[in-house]
Design a protein around this motif. Structure first.
Motif, mmCIF file in Angstrom:
data_model
loop_
_atom_site.group_PDB
_atom_site.id
_atom_site.type_symbol
_atom_site.label_atom_id
_atom_site.label_comp_id
_atom_site.label_asym_id
_atom_site.label_seq_id
_atom_site.Cartn_x
_atom_site.Cartn_y
_atom_site.Cartn_z
ATOM 1 N N VAL A 52 0.845 -1.196 0.000
ATOM 2 C CA VAL A 52 0.000 0.000 0.000
ATOM 3 C C VAL A 52 0.882 1.248 0.000
ATOM 4 C CG1 VAL A 52 -1.736 1.320 1.277
ATOM 5 C CG2 VAL A 52 -1.931 -1.174 1.114
ATOM 6 N N ALA A 53 1.905 1.244 0.861
ATOM 7 C CA ALA A 53 2.824 2.391 0.936
ATOM 8 C C ALA A 53 3.506 2.627 -0.410
ATOM 9 C CB ALA A 53 3.860 2.150 2.035
ATOM 10 N N ALA A 54 3.966 1.551 -1.042
ATOM 11 C CA ALA A 54 4.631 1.675 -2.339
ATOM 12 C C ALA A 54 3.663 2.175 -3.409
ATOM 13 C CB ALA A 54 5.229 0.330 -2.753
ATOM 14 N N GLY A 55 2.431 1.635 -3.415
ATOM 15 C CA GLY A 55 1.429 2.069 -4.392
ATOM 16 C C GLY A 55 1.061 3.531 -4.224
ATOM 17 N N LEU A 56 0.951 3.981 -2.964
ATOM 18 C CA LEU A 56 0.659 5.391 -2.710
ATOM 19 C C LEU A 56 1.803 6.267 -3.211
ATOM 20 C CD1 LEU A 56 -0.862 7.780 -1.435
ATOM 21 C CD2 LEU A 56 0.271 7.205 0.735
ATOM 22 N N ASN A 57 3.036 5.908 -2.888
ATOM 23 C CA ASN A 57 4.174 6.732 -3.300
ATOM 24 C C ASN A 57 4.327 6.780 -4.814
ATOM 25 O OD1 ASN A 57 4.827 7.604 -0.758
ATOM 26 N ND2 ASN A 57 6.267 5.938 -0.373
ATOM 27 N N GLU A 58 4.011 5.673 -5.470
ATOM 28 C CA GLU A 58 4.056 5.660 -6.939
ATOM 29 C C GLU A 58 3.043 6.650 -7.502
ATOM 30 O OE1 GLU A 58 3.078 2.455 -10.440
ATOM 31 O OE2 GLU A 58 4.058 1.698 -8.625
ATOM 32 N N GLU A 59 1.833 6.632 -6.942
ATOM 33 C CA GLU A 59 0.789 7.543 -7.425
ATOM 34 C C GLU A 59 1.123 8.992 -7.073
ATOM 35 O OE1 GLU A 59 -2.376 9.131 -9.309
ATOM 36 O OE2 GLU A 59 -1.590 7.103 -9.515
ATOM 37 N N LEU A 60 1.674 9.225 -5.895
ATOM 38 C CA LEU A 60 2.082 10.584 -5.536
ATOM 39 C C LEU A 60 3.125 11.103 -6.529
ATOM 40 C CD1 LEU A 60 2.367 10.310 -1.634
ATOM 41 C CD2 LEU A 60 0.584 11.487 -2.950
ATOM 42 N N GLY A 61 4.070 10.243 -6.920
ATOM 43 C CA GLY A 61 5.067 10.629 -7.916
ATOM 44 C C GLY A 61 4.430 10.999 -9.241
ATOM 45 N N ARG A 62 3.416 10.218 -9.660
ATOM 46 C CA ARG A 62 2.703 10.529 -10.907
ATOM 47 C C ARG A 62 2.013 11.888 -10.831
ATOM 48 N NH1 ARG A 62 1.793 4.890 -11.924
ATOM 49 N NH2 ARG A 62 -0.027 4.732 -10.590
ATOM 50 N N ARG A 63 1.590 12.261 -9.634
ATOM 51 C CA ARG A 63 0.897 13.536 -9.446
ATOM 52 C C ARG A 63 1.864 14.689 -9.180
ATOM 53 N NH1 ARG A 63 -4.449 11.950 -5.785
ATOM 54 N NH2 ARG A 63 -5.087 10.173 -7.047
ATOM 55 N N THR B 32 6.975 9.417 3.326
ATOM 56 C CA THR B 32 7.961 8.541 3.964
ATOM 57 C C THR B 32 8.166 8.849 5.444
ATOM 58 O OG1 THR B 32 9.724 10.038 3.269
ATOM 59 C CG2 THR B 32 9.244 8.161 1.821
ATOM 60 N N SER B 33 7.645 9.967 5.919
ATOM 61 C CA SER B 33 7.919 10.389 7.297
ATOM 62 C C SER B 33 6.880 9.855 8.277
ATOM 63 C CB SER B 33 8.004 11.908 7.379
ATOM 64 O OG SER B 33 6.786 12.478 6.927
ATOM 65 N N VAL B 34 6.702 8.547 8.283
ATOM 66 C CA VAL B 34 5.745 7.908 9.186
ATOM 67 C C VAL B 34 6.441 7.661 10.521
ATOM 68 C CG1 VAL B 34 4.253 5.899 9.516
ATOM 69 C CG2 VAL B 34 4.653 6.797 7.210
ATOM 70 N N GLU C 185 -7.834 14.064 -4.972
ATOM 71 C CA GLU C 185 -8.731 12.924 -5.167
ATOM 72 C C GLU C 185 -8.070 11.694 -4.562
ATOM 73 O OE1 GLU C 185 -7.860 11.367 -9.624
ATOM 74 O OE2 GLU C 185 -9.015 13.217 -9.483
ATOM 75 N N GLU C 186 -8.909 10.729 -4.227
ATOM 76 C CA GLU C 186 -8.411 9.520 -3.572
ATOM 77 C C GLU C 186 -7.418 8.782 -4.467
ATOM 78 O OE1 GLU C 186 -12.576 8.046 -1.650
ATOM 79 O OE2 GLU C 186 -12.419 8.464 -3.783
ATOM 80 N N VAL C 187 -6.620 7.952 -3.822
ATOM 81 C CA VAL C 187 -5.705 7.059 -4.523
ATOM 82 C C VAL C 187 -6.221 5.646 -4.313
ATOM 83 C CG1 VAL C 187 -3.366 6.119 -4.556
ATOM 84 C CG2 VAL C 187 -3.718 8.591 -4.213
ATOM 85 N N GLU C 188 -6.422 4.937 -5.401
ATOM 86 C CA GLU C 188 -6.846 3.542 -5.287
ATOM 87 C C GLU C 188 -5.663 2.646 -5.641
ATOM 88 O OE1 GLU C 188 -10.304 0.681 -7.042
ATOM 89 O OE2 GLU C 188 -10.853 2.669 -6.321
ATOM 90 N N VAL C 189 -5.334 1.754 -4.727
ATOM 91 C CA VAL C 189 -4.195 0.859 -4.892
ATOM 92 C C VAL C 189 -4.733 -0.563 -5.032
ATOM 93 C CG1 VAL C 189 -2.085 0.009 -3.801
ATOM 94 C CG2 VAL C 189 -2.748 2.389 -3.506
ATOM 95 N N THR D 221 -8.421 2.064 -0.777
ATOM 96 C CA THR D 221 -8.707 3.437 -1.172
ATOM 97 C C THR D 221 -8.117 4.367 -0.126
ATOM 98 O OG1 THR D 221 -10.753 2.717 -2.242
ATOM 99 C CG2 THR D 221 -10.532 5.069 -1.768
ATOM 100 N N ILE D 222 -7.227 5.244 -0.572
ATOM 101 C CA ILE D 222 -6.487 6.130 0.328
ATOM 102 C C ILE D 222 -6.999 7.555 0.155
ATOM 103 C CG2 ILE D 222 -4.196 6.958 0.980
ATOM 104 C CD1 ILE D 222 -3.113 4.407 -0.512
ATOM 105 N N ALA D 223 -7.341 8.177 1.285
ATOM 106 C CA ALA D 223 -7.823 9.558 1.271
ATOM 107 C C ALA D 223 -6.861 10.431 2.065
ATOM 108 C CB ALA D 223 -9.221 9.649 1.868
#
Length: 196
Positions: free
Chosen positions: A24-35, A41-43, A97-101, A112-114
């Protein structure tokens, strides 16, 4: 048993072993990069439990949601309702908008990440609509404080002393308080909140 909303620390968020959320973390970061956004990473590491410290979040979603669903319909657009009630992971990152992984979550085939800032804004509107007395609510949610406050009678006693729309339907007020507190906690601590 039941559905819980809980905060997770870095070890679980980035973990690859069973129970970890590394995909999930990797999928979110990939989508953040696309955006064009920086990676999340600062969890923070999960802190040792200390009652009332505010370092963890845990609430159990017990009461019926019918009144809350009706409140959402009355005060939010359809898209806003879906955003507020449709996420499975909340992160302290502003997301238009949400990120769906494509990773199976506890209750769905995808995750679904909000963004907590967006959820906070919606929850604040609902809190205002029901006149939620935020100064009377428990300050932390690290050991089912809101759940206990609403279900063990303190909310009813407070509603008698401080009447308002919130006291007309305590089940609805509970969900407003939980979503509000979850978003606030995610932003304050910089951590994800997940359904468990």
């Amino acid at each position: 048993m039941g559905i819980y909303l809980v905060s997770v620390g870095a070890q679980e968020w980035f973990g690859e072993e069973e129970g970890g959320r590394g995909d999930v973390a990797a999928g979110l970061n990939e989508e953040l990069g696309r955006r064009g956004l920086p990676p999340y990473t600062s969890v923070p590491e999960e802190a040792s439990f200390a009652p009332g410290s505010g370092t963890a979040f845990e609430e159990k979603l017990v009461p019926p949601m019918d009144g809350f669903t009706a409140l959402c319909r009355a005060h939010l657009s359809r898209a806003e309702q879906e955003l507020l009630c449709g996420w499975t992971v909340l992160v302290p990152v502003s997301l238009d908008e949400e990120v769906e992984v494509p990773v199976e979550s506890a209750y769905d085939l995808t995750t679904t990440i909000a963004g907590a800032p967006q959820i906070l804004a919606l929850a604040e509107r609902l809190a205002k609509a029901v006149e939620l007395p935020s100064d009377a609510l428990p300050a932390t949610s690290d050991n089912l404080e809101l759940t206990s406050w609403f279900l063990d009678g303190q909310a009813k006693r407070t509603a008698a002393a401080r009447p308002g729309r919130w006291g007309d339907d305590l089940d609805t007020a509970f969900y407003v308080a939980v979503y509000l507190s979850a978003a606030q906690h995610s932003i304050r601590r910089g951590c994800p909140i997940v359904y468990s």
